[in-house]
Write a protein that holds these residues in place. Structure first.
Motif, PDB file in Angstrom:
ATOM      1  N   TYR A  55      20.633  55.909  40.077  1.00 32.36           N
ATOM      2  CA  TYR A  55      19.691  56.310  41.117  1.00 32.36           C
ATOM      3  C   TYR A  55      19.257  55.122  41.970  1.00 32.36           C
ATOM      4  O   TYR A  55      19.313  55.178  43.195  1.00 32.36           O
ATOM      5  N   ALA A  56      18.776  54.070  41.340  1.00 39.19           N
ATOM      6  CA  ALA A  56      18.215  52.935  42.076  1.00 39.19           C
ATOM      7  C   ALA A  56      19.320  51.992  42.546  1.00 39.19           C
ATOM      8  O   ALA A  56      20.263  51.699  41.800  1.00 39.19           O
ATOM      9  N   TYR A  57      19.192  51.500  43.774  1.00 42.00           N
ATOM     10  CA  TYR A  57      20.188  50.590  44.332  1.00 42.00           C
ATOM     11  C   TYR A  57      20.161  49.247  43.611  1.00 42.00           C
ATOM     12  O   TYR A  57      21.203  48.634  43.387  1.00 42.00           O
ATOM     13  N   ARG A  58      18.967  48.788  43.252  1.00 46.21           N
ATOM     14  CA  ARG A  58      18.843  47.501  42.576  1.00 46.21           C
ATOM     15  C   ARG A  58      17.880  47.639  41.407  1.00 46.21           C
ATOM     16  O   ARG A  58      16.730  47.203  41.475  1.00 46.21           O
ATOM     17  N   PRO A  59      18.323  48.278  40.307  1.00 45.12           N
ATOM     18  CA  PRO A  59      17.423  48.413  39.151  1.00 45.12           C
ATOM     19  C   PRO A  59      17.099  47.046  38.568  1.00 45.12           C
ATOM     20  O   PRO A  59      17.907  46.112  38.628  1.00 45.12           O
ATOM     21  N   ARG A  60      15.885  46.930  38.008  1.00 40.76           N
ATOM     22  CA  ARG A  60      15.462  45.662  37.440  1.00 40.76           C
ATOM     23  C   ARG A  60      14.959  45.874  36.016  1.00 40.76           C
ATOM     24  O   ARG A  60      14.273  46.873  35.736  1.00 40.76           O
ATOM     25  N   PRO A  61      15.252  44.955  35.131  1.00 39.33           N
ATOM     26  CA  PRO A  61      14.734  45.081  33.767  1.00 39.33           C
ATOM     27  C   PRO A  61      13.237  44.773  33.730  1.00 39.33           C
ATOM     28  O   PRO A  61      12.735  43.948  34.505  1.00 39.33           O
ATOM     29  N   LEU A  62      12.527  45.419  32.825  1.00 43.06           N
ATOM     30  CA  LEU A  62      11.084  45.178  32.688  1.00 43.06           C
ATOM     31  C   LEU A  62      10.861  43.945  31.821  1.00 43.06           C
ATOM     32  O   LEU A  62      10.413  44.019  30.677  1.00 43.06           O
ATOM     33  N   ASP A  63      11.148  42.772  32.363  1.00 39.46           N
ATOM     34  CA  ASP A  63      10.979  41.524  31.627  1.00 39.46           C
ATOM     35  C   ASP A  63       9.654  40.865  32.009  1.00 39.46           C
ATOM     36  O   ASP A  63       8.847  41.432  32.746  1.00 39.46           O
ATOM     37  N   ASP A  64       9.462  39.638  31.505  1.00 38.04           N
ATOM     38  CA  ASP A  64       8.197  38.940  31.780  1.00 38.04           C
ATOM     39  C   ASP A  64       8.002  38.679  33.272  1.00 38.04           C
ATOM     40  O   ASP A  64       6.878  38.754  33.789  1.00 38.04           O
ATOM     41  N   THR A  65       9.095  38.365  33.964  1.00 40.17           N
ATOM     42  CA  THR A  65       8.989  38.099  35.397  1.00 40.17           C
ATOM     43  C   THR A  65       8.485  39.327  36.140  1.00 40.17           C
ATOM     44  O   THR A  65       7.593  39.242  36.995  1.00 40.17           O
ATOM     45  N   MET A  66       9.049  40.472  35.793  1.00 35.41           N
ATOM     46  CA  MET A  66       8.632  41.689  36.471  1.00 35.41           C
ATOM     47  C   MET A  66       7.199  42.055  36.099  1.00 35.41           C
ATOM     48  O   MET A  66       6.429  42.517  36.952  1.00 35.41           O
ATOM     49  N   SER A  67       6.822  41.860  34.864  1.00 33.32           N
ATOM     50  CA  SER A  67       5.446  42.133  34.444  1.00 33.32           C
ATOM     51  C   SER A  67       4.456  41.301  35.256  1.00 33.32           C
ATOM     52  O   SER A  67       3.407  41.801  35.691  1.00 33.32           O
ATOM     53  N   ALA A  68       4.792  40.030  35.480  1.00 27.18           N
ATOM     54  CA  ALA A  68       3.917  39.161  36.264  1.00 27.18           C
ATOM     55  C   ALA A  68       3.829  39.653  37.706  1.00 27.18           C
ATOM     56  O   ALA A  68       2.753  39.617  38.322  1.00 27.18           O
ATOM     57  N   GLU A  69       4.947  40.135  38.246  1.00 30.01           N
ATOM     58  CA  GLU A  69       4.934  40.639  39.619  1.00 30.01           C
ATOM     59  C   GLU A  69       4.102  41.917  39.726  1.00 30.01           C
ATOM     60  O   GLU A  69       3.370  42.118  40.701  1.00 30.01           O
ATOM     61  N   ILE A  70       4.220  42.799  38.743  1.00 32.35           N
ATOM     62  CA  ILE A  70       3.403  44.017  38.739  1.00 32.35           C
ATOM     63  C   ILE A  70       1.924  43.641  38.735  1.00 32.35           C
ATOM     64  O   ILE A  70       1.115  44.211  39.485  1.00 32.35           O
ATOM     65  N   PHE A  71       1.578  42.703  37.910  1.00 29.01           N
ATOM     66  CA  PHE A  71       0.193  42.231  37.816  1.00 29.01           C
ATOM     67  C   PHE A  71      -0.294  41.718  39.174  1.00 29.01           C
ATOM     68  O   PHE A  71      -1.365  42.102  39.657  1.00 29.01           O
ATOM     69  N   ASP A  72       0.518  40.865  39.800  1.00 34.05           N
ATOM     70  CA  ASP A  72       0.123  40.295  41.091  1.00 34.05           C
ATOM     71  C   ASP A  72       0.011  41.373  42.164  1.00 34.05           C
ATOM     72  O   ASP A  72      -0.923  41.357  42.984  1.00 34.05           O
ATOM     73  N   HIS A  73       0.961  42.299  42.187  1.00 28.60           N
ATOM     74  CA  HIS A  73       0.935  43.356  43.194  1.00 28.60           C
ATOM     75  C   HIS A  73      -0.269  44.274  43.008  1.00 28.60           C
ATOM     76  O   HIS A  73      -0.838  44.766  43.993  1.00 28.60           O
ATOM     77  N   TYR A  74      -0.639  44.505  41.781  1.00 26.62           N
ATOM     78  CA  TYR A  74      -1.793  45.373  41.517  1.00 26.62           C
ATOM     79  C   TYR A  74      -3.083  44.714  42.007  1.00 26.62           C
ATOM     80  O   TYR A  74      -3.911  45.346  42.679  1.00 26.62           O
ATOM     81  N   LEU A  75      -3.238  43.437  41.704  1.00 29.48           N
ATOM     82  CA  LEU A  75      -4.425  42.726  42.186  1.00 29.48           C
ATOM     83  C   LEU A  75      -4.444  42.657  43.711  1.00 29.48           C
ATOM     84  O   LEU A  75      -5.500  42.775  44.339  1.00 29.48           O
ATOM     85  N   GLU A  76      -3.261  42.496  44.313  1.00 34.28           N
ATOM     86  CA  GLU A  76      -3.182  42.449  45.771  1.00 34.28           C
ATOM     87  C   GLU A  76      -3.592  43.787  46.375  1.00 34.28           C
ATOM     88  O   GLU A  76      -4.268  43.843  47.408  1.00 34.28           O
TER      89      GLU A  76
END
Length: 728
Positions: A55-76
């Motif tokens: 389905y997704a063109y660029r799927p990403r694993p839910l690793d530490d890097t992605m967790s940090a990005e989710i955190f930053d995006h949520y605060l933003e």
């Protein structure tokens, strides 16, 4: 599997640190609690969809890097300008950062809801502090203080004292704007007191569903900038906007303080036809059918009130309305309306004709037809019904082109400025109005497979001279169209380099998986492919570069695909065979020279260039002075400049600017008289548009040059490959 394919700029992200224009019932003020079973299931479904390469063109694993990005995006999303949380808050939230990805996968939403609860608390504290400042003696504006309003890249405030200092300057700036607008202290206190109270109430009204959608979009935006989660209500609104239609009473509503107010009546709708409404009237009660109970909707969120008023065509709704000129506690008037299907004509394609005198060197006057297309809209459901009746950008443009042929215009400018995209089918079919047949866009899927989407209908709706006007706000489907026209050599592209969004999205209903029990889980707009032009180039990140460029209004570092930290890179694939109707390269130097010479003599174009330069300089500062004398001098200079320009327009016989006398009133949206504000918005649409007129003049230049210079015409438009195209 069949989904709706879109190439649209994403829905505006939920930014919770500013008023959202909606209020809730009192019981909506509760802090988010435990996630509902539907929310847990939805989070798992969204993760499953976006982590699957099918389905997704660029799927990403839910690793530490992605967790940090989710955190930053949520605060933003919650506090983009860093005016509510302190560094101590962020330090406490940091404990949740490593688990953010896993929280999405497992549907463990409590940590996100806990952060959201702190956000609501901090907003309430800031609002209380701002209202408290209104009673203090802090409004001396003789010093060198300034309000540094752009804090996106600033560090988090160390503590409450630092936040207090920031808010003090913000409140002083609000006060100074109103003072410069001629407001007295008591009136300023009343206006700002109500403004800050509304901010607090708006955020207090945000509920668990708002927290859920914001957190889930913090996740989707880490996959790519154009993947979004839409809850069922948001998805309905998206479909409504794409189809340019809705079922309801035909009134545009807005929130003003505690009440929903009629901003505009849609021509032909039940509300307008009843003759019982006018802009500024307030809706205080809603009842369903001819005898259902009336609900008092004062203090409700705007979206909740709209949901009550909309409904299937043919059904009835009762409204209790207080006229705009009456006090709110006046006896309301009860009006019964029968809902109908409303066409949102204001957002559809529109046309006009610009007449241009012959150039000094000879030739005939030219009439250039202009089509303004705000979006690539389509009624997907109507098209699927196969009854032949559905809203379509291509159909609307084809009708306008037919009228242009009847009117005998010499050329057509398609204005795609600020057109953020829409339906991929519409982009292909619209291109087909100007080319005989052939490939329009190449679509590359995640596995590398490339398919070619083509116009297969022979013939054209317009075979004459064509130009496409774009700016930085022209994105996605607009870029497919403009890029294809450029690749085919079918017309000139004029304006600014476009947005640079070269990806395709699908709308996927999440309810298709569990048990198909209705619309419970919402939709995901996810990126499923990257598109490339017939010549093999992508518009991704780089955009479409115009043949004749206008001064840049916003820099690529400020707005556009290139500003996203996780945007796809530009790339190129093999071209596909396609017709080449012309090559404008030999013509461009002469067009550029004529353009440069003409705009030197065009006062409105030069005024626009000056205004752009001033705007960009102000943006670079990222602060405003809090010195009253300095601000008043700036205001006086601006007023004098507008007056001088208006006098110059009169002297030269140019169209007057209907907003020349408009100055900064210090008010925000929802604080002005609704009817007057709507009228001012309409007046803005009639302001002189030197860029559009200059685009028409450039096209007219091309026609004159090709008509008068056979050698040049043979170079640019060889007859063997372009019979009829541009022929006059």
């Amino acid at each position: 599997m069949k989904f709706t394919r879109l190439v649209a700029v994403p829905l505006i992200a939920l930014v919770l640190s500013v008023p959202l224009g909606m209020m809730a019932r009192a019981e909506g003020d509760a802090l988010p609690g435990a996630p509902t079973p539907e929310q847990i299931t939805t989070a798992k479904l969204v993760y499953g969809l976006l982590s699957d390469s099918r389905y997704a063109y660029r799927p990403r694993p839910l690793d530490d890097t992605m967790s940090a990005e989710i955190f930053d995006h949520y605060l933003e999303a919650l506090d983009r300008n860093k005016l509510f949380f302190t560094a101590a808050d962020i330090a406490r939230f940091e404990a949740h950062k490593p688990q953010m990805g896993e929280n999405v996968r497992s549907g463990r939403l409590e940590p996100a809801y806990a952060i959201f609860a702190v956000y609501k608390q901090r907003v309430a504290e800031r609002v209380a502090y701002a209202r408290e400042l209104l009673g203090k003696d802090i409004f001396d504006f003789t010093g060198d203080d300034r309000w540094e309003y752009d804090r996106e890249d600033a560090p988090w405030a160390a503590d409450r004292a630092e936040l207090d200092a920031l808010w003090r300057q913000s409140v002083r700036n609000d006060w100074l704007r109103l003072k410069l607008a001629g407001k007295k202290p008591d009136e300023i206190r009343k206006t700002l007191g109500r403004r800050y109270l509304n901010l607090g109430n708006n955020v207090a009204a945000l509920n668990q569903e708002d927290a859920f959608q914001s957190f889930l979009n913090a996740y989707t935006s880490t996959v790519d900038p154009h993947t979004d989660y839409m809850n069922p209500r948001t998805a309905k609104l998206f479909t409504q906007n794409m189809s340019l239609s809705l079922e309801g009473i035909g009134a545009q509503l807005q929130k003003q303080d505690d009440v929903v107010v009629i901003r505009e009546l849609i021509a032909g709708g039940p509300a307008a036809l009843s003759g019982k409404f006018k802009p500024g009237d307030r809706i205080v009660g809603v009842g369903q059918g001819s005898s259902g109970p009336m609900e008092d909707v004062v203090g409700w969120r705007l979206d909740d009130v709209v949901e009550k008023i909309k409904g299937p065509k043919g059904t009835q709704v009762r409204l209790d309305v207080v006229p705009g000129e009456a006090t709110l506690d006046s006896e309301p008037v009860r009006v019964v309306l029968t809902r109908a299907r409303i066409k949102l004509e204001e957002q559809a394609a529109k046309s006009e004709i610009i007449s241009l005198p012959a150039p000094a060197g000879g030739g005939a006057d030219k009439r250039i037809g202009v089509i303004k297309l705000p979006a690539f809209y389509q009624d997907f459901e109507g098209r699927r019904s196969r009854n032949g009746e559905y809203t379509s950008a291509t159909r609307d443009v084809a009708r306008l082109l037919e009228q242009f042929r009847t009117d005998g215009v010499d050329g057509v400018v398609l204005d795609l400025r600020n057109n953020g995209g829409g339906s991929l089918n519409e982009a292909i079919e619209l291109t087909g109005l100007f080319i005989d047949k052939g490939p329009v866009v190449q679509v590359r899927e995640s596995g590398g497979r490339v398919s070619v989407e083509s116009d297969r209908n022979p013939g054209v709706a317009w075979d004459g001279p064509l130009a496409v006007l774009i700016n930085r706000g022209s994105a996605s489907a607009s870029e497919i169209f403009a890029g294809a026209i450029q690749d085919y050599g079918r017309g000139l592209v004029i304006g600014e380099t476009s947005f640079g969004k070269g990806t395709v999205q699908n709308i996927v209903p999440l309810d298709r998986w569990p048990a198909k029990e209705g619309d419970r889980f919402g939709h995901v707009k996810l990126t499923i492919a990257q598109f490339f032009l017939p010549g093999g180039s992508s518009t991704q990140n780089r955009g479409v570069v115009p043949d004749i460029a206008f001064p840049v209004t916003v820099d690529a570092s400020e707005f556009g695909e290139s500003t996203y930290d996780n945007a796809l890179e530009w790339r190129q694939i093999a071209a596909v065979p396609h017709e080449r109707y012309g090559d404008f390269a030999p013509l461009l130097p002469r067009l550029q020279a004529r353009h440069a010479e003409r705009v030197k003599q065009d006062p409105e174009f030069q005024w626009w260039v000056e205004d752009v330069a001033e705007f960009r300089a102000e943006r670079e500062k990222k602060y405003v002075s809090l010195n009253e004398a300095e601000r008043r001098a700036e205001r006086d200079r601006d007023a004098a400049k507008r007056k001088q320009r208006q006098e110059e327009r009169k002297r030269l016989g140019l169209a007057l600017d209907p907003l020349a006398d408009t100055t900064d009133d210090g008010l925000q949206a929802g604080e002005r008289n609704v009817a007057e504000d709507a009228a001012r918005e309409k007046a803005a649409e009639k302001r002189p548009d030197p860029l559009l007129r200059e685009s028409a003049a450039i096209l007219a230049d091309a026609i004159h040059l090709l008509d008068s210079d056979r050698k040049l015409s043979a170079q640019v438009l060889p007859r063997s490959t372009a019979p009829g195209i541009w022929a006059q």
